[in-house]
Write an enzyme that holds these catalytic residues in place. Structure first.
Site, short mmCIF file in Angstrom:
data_model
loop_
_atom_site.label_atom_id
_atom_site.label_comp_id
_atom_site.label_asym_id
_atom_site.label_seq_id
_atom_site.Cartn_x
_atom_site.Cartn_y
_atom_site.Cartn_z
CB SER A 60 51.74 39.33 6.86
OG SER A 60 50.51 39.96 6.76
CG HIS B 264 50.76 42.77 10.91
ND1 HIS B 264 50.61 41.58 11.56
CD2 HIS B 264 50.36 42.54 9.64
CE1 HIS B 264 50.16 40.66 10.72
NE2 HIS B 264 49.99 41.24 9.55
CD GLU C 83 51.22 40.79 15.36
OE1 GLU C 83 51.11 39.74 15.99
OE2 GLU C 83 51.69 40.83 14.20
CG ASN D 63 50.56 35.77 10.70
OD1 ASN D 63 49.46 35.25 10.86
ND2 ASN D 63 50.75 36.80 9.89
P1 NAI Z 1 45.70 43.47 -2.12
O1 NAI Z 1 46.27 42.69 -3.23
O2 NAI Z 1 44.25 43.34 -1.78
O3 NAI Z 1 45.98 45.03 -2.39
C1 NAI Z 1 47.21 45.55 -2.78
C2 NAI Z 1 46.95 46.86 -3.51
O4 NAI Z 1 48.20 47.52 -3.71
C3 NAI Z 1 46.31 46.69 -4.90
O5 NAI Z 1 45.17 47.52 -4.98
C4 NAI Z 1 47.40 47.13 -5.87
O6 NAI Z 1 46.89 47.79 -7.02
C5 NAI Z 1 48.20 48.09 -5.01
N1 NAI Z 1 49.60 48.25 -5.39
C6 NAI Z 1 50.49 47.30 -5.70
N2 NAI Z 1 51.71 47.85 -5.95
C7 NAI Z 1 51.57 49.19 -5.77
C8 NAI Z 1 52.44 50.29 -5.85
N3 NAI Z 1 53.73 50.13 -6.16
N4 NAI Z 1 51.96 51.53 -5.61
C9 NAI Z 1 50.67 51.70 -5.29
N5 NAI Z 1 49.77 50.70 -5.17
C10 NAI Z 1 50.22 49.46 -5.42
O7 NAI Z 1 46.60 43.14 -0.85
P2 NAI Z 1 46.19 43.15 0.70
O8 NAI Z 1 45.61 41.84 1.06
O9 NAI Z 1 45.44 44.39 0.99
O10 NAI Z 1 47.65 43.21 1.38
C11 NAI Z 1 48.42 44.38 1.40
C12 NAI Z 1 49.55 44.24 2.39
O11 NAI Z 1 49.01 43.99 3.71
C13 NAI Z 1 50.53 43.11 2.11
O12 NAI Z 1 51.81 43.52 2.53
C14 NAI Z 1 50.00 42.00 2.98
O13 NAI Z 1 50.99 41.06 3.33
C15 NAI Z 1 49.55 42.77 4.21
N6 NAI Z 1 48.54 42.11 5.02
C16 NAI Z 1 47.51 41.42 4.43
C17 NAI Z 1 46.55 40.81 5.23
C18 NAI Z 1 45.42 40.06 4.60
O14 NAI Z 1 44.79 39.25 5.29
N7 NAI Z 1 45.08 40.30 3.33
C19 NAI Z 1 46.60 40.88 6.71
C20 NAI Z 1 47.67 41.72 7.21
C21 NAI Z 1 48.61 42.27 6.39
#
Ligand code: NAI
Length: 391
Positions: free
Chosen positions: A116, A137, A149, A187
């Site tokens: 993001s 995105h 996006e 954003n």
């Molecule tokens: P989250 O914390 O729910 O999930 C992240 C997952 O990645 C976890 O299950 C973790 O175990 C895993 N992980 C971490 N490091 C890892 C690695 N090296 N190898 C494999 N797995 C790994 O995070 P979320 O909210 O799903 O966000 C993920 C991405 O999406 C981030 O870059 C965030 O900025 C982006 N994003 C999030 C939004 C939101 O509203 N939550 C909206 C749009 C984008």
């Protein structure tokens, strides 16, 4: 095409569901089995809900779940046509991941990030083949939000963004093209919705409930800014504001507020902690808005012109086309109408007059009107975007 997804948290699981529903085999990787198990559970539960509503047969639910193959092994990505990363929002972690997986991928595999806030170009720069790298995105929750996006890096090969957009269309999504600038479209353009609302509150012009009422009842927004910030969580919302502000070299337009920072420091994160701008514990009294229409219209107009100004700046600096700006705000954050269309309806001279009045009052750069807006007014033009929004 086989799709690889890395990170099976909120976003990774949602995107896996979207791709599997579109018929793809999906390899879903996470660093923990627990996260993979949670993802499978949430995908199954989501699809079952659709089944209950009659939108999906029981057999289709099971077939779709079966198309999502959990894995802990990068080697399973060797036959993927697209690998998308949705791990923690940490530049170092993402860079390390790309260094580790690239050697496993086929030469024509597209590599993408769901970040993001990080620059797509800086992520591409760690890759051996940056020309195949791109930002894709999604919005949360990915299965429900139509907008995606698509953000080419400086290094991305010509034509890749179009290919990705076509793929996303087949997934039932509404893709828009954004330049690799902080906050991309949504954003960035949405910042004043929060920032200007807090500013009005800080100046004591009125309270949160009245501002929320004005934006929802008079403006037609689904949620008011304070209810929405409480819903998103002040940890997340404040960090996005702070990262956009920093990434824009401290442009005062995006300056975070002390009010929100203090909520964060107090641990009043919003709904999830039971308290934010509002209280969420059982039986807590909800503040009544002041339903004075003149006050409400003043609030709505001030926040709206700030949003319009931001959209105008994004257009002026070619962050996105008029059509994509309108789609982004209606499909990504459910605004009742596109900001450029709204600007035309209000009349650009009216919008500019309010901005100039704010600038005169405060003498802050935050209120500087977009040069594009000024030019359009001078030449008696409007944005008149010929937008056809898909339903
Ligand atoms: P989250 O914390 O729910 O999930 C992240 C997952 O990645 C976890 O299950 C973790 O175990 C895993 N992980 C971490 N490091 C890892 C690695 N090296 N190898 C494999 N797995 C790994 O995070 P979320 O909210 O799903 O966000 C993920 C991405 O999406 C981030 O870059 C965030 O900025 C982006 N994003 C999030 C939004 C939101 O509203 N939550 C909206 C749009 C984008």
């Amino acid at each position: 095409m086989i799709i690889g997804i890395i990170g099976s948290g909120a976003m990774g699981a949602g995107i896996a569901q979207v791709a599997a529903t579109a018929g793809h085999t999906v390899r879903l990787l996470d660093q923990t089995d627990a996260a993979l198990a949670r993802a499978e559970q949430s995908i199954r539960a989501n699809l079952h809900k659709l089944g209950e509503k009659g939108k999906l047969s029981v057999a289709a639910v099971e077939e779709t779940v079966a198309r999502v193959q959990p894995t802990r092994d990068y080697l399973d990505f060797s036959d993927c046509g697209l690998v998308l990363e949705a791990i923690v929002e940490d530049l170092g972690a993402k860079q390390q991941l790309f260094r580790q997986i690239e050697s496993v991928l086929s030469v024509d595999c597209i590599l993408a990030s769901n970040t993001s806030s990080l620059s797509i170009t800086s992520l591409a720069a760690t890759c051996q083949h940056p020309e195949r790298f791109i930002g894709i995105h999604f919005f949360n929750p990915a299965p429900l939000m139509q907008l995606v996006e698509v953000i080419p890096a400086v290094q991305t090969r010509a034509g890749l963004a179009q290919e990705v957009k076509q793929l996303l269309h087949t997934w039932g999504k509404v893709p828009v093209l954004a330049q690799d600038t902080p906050g991309f479209i949504v954003n960035r353009v949405a910042r004043p919705f929060y920032g200007e609302a807090i500013r009005i509150l800080e100046e004591g012009l009125t309270d949160a409930a009245t501002i929320d009422w004005a934006m929802t009842e008079l403006g037609g927004f689904r949620m008011g800014p304070f209810a929405l910030m409480d819903f998103i969580g002040h940890d997340v919302n404040y960090r996005v504001t702070e990262s956009v502000f920093t990434a824009f070299f401290y442009d005062p337009r995006y300056k975070p507020s002390f009010t929100q920072k203090r909520l964060l420091e107090a641990g009043y994160l919003g709904r999830k902690s039971g308290r934010g701008f509002y209280e969420y514990r059982e039986g807590a009294a909800q503040p009544e808005p002041n339903r004075d229409p003149n006050l409400g219209r003043m609030v709505l107009h001030r926040i709206l012109v700030m949003l319009i100004n931001e959209a105008a700046e994004a257009l002026a600096f070619q962050v996105a086309s008029k059509e994509d700006l309108e789609l982004a705000m209606t499909k990504g954050v459910n605004y009742p109408k596109g900001l450029l269309t709204w600007a035309d309806e209000l009349g650009l001279p009216n919008v500019l007059r309010t901005l100039d009045q704010l600038y005169d009052d405060y003498r802050e750069d935050r209120y500087r009107a977009s040069a594009l807006l000024r030019r359009l007014v001078r030449t008696e033009q409007s944005f008149s975007p010929s937008v056809s929004l898909p339903s």
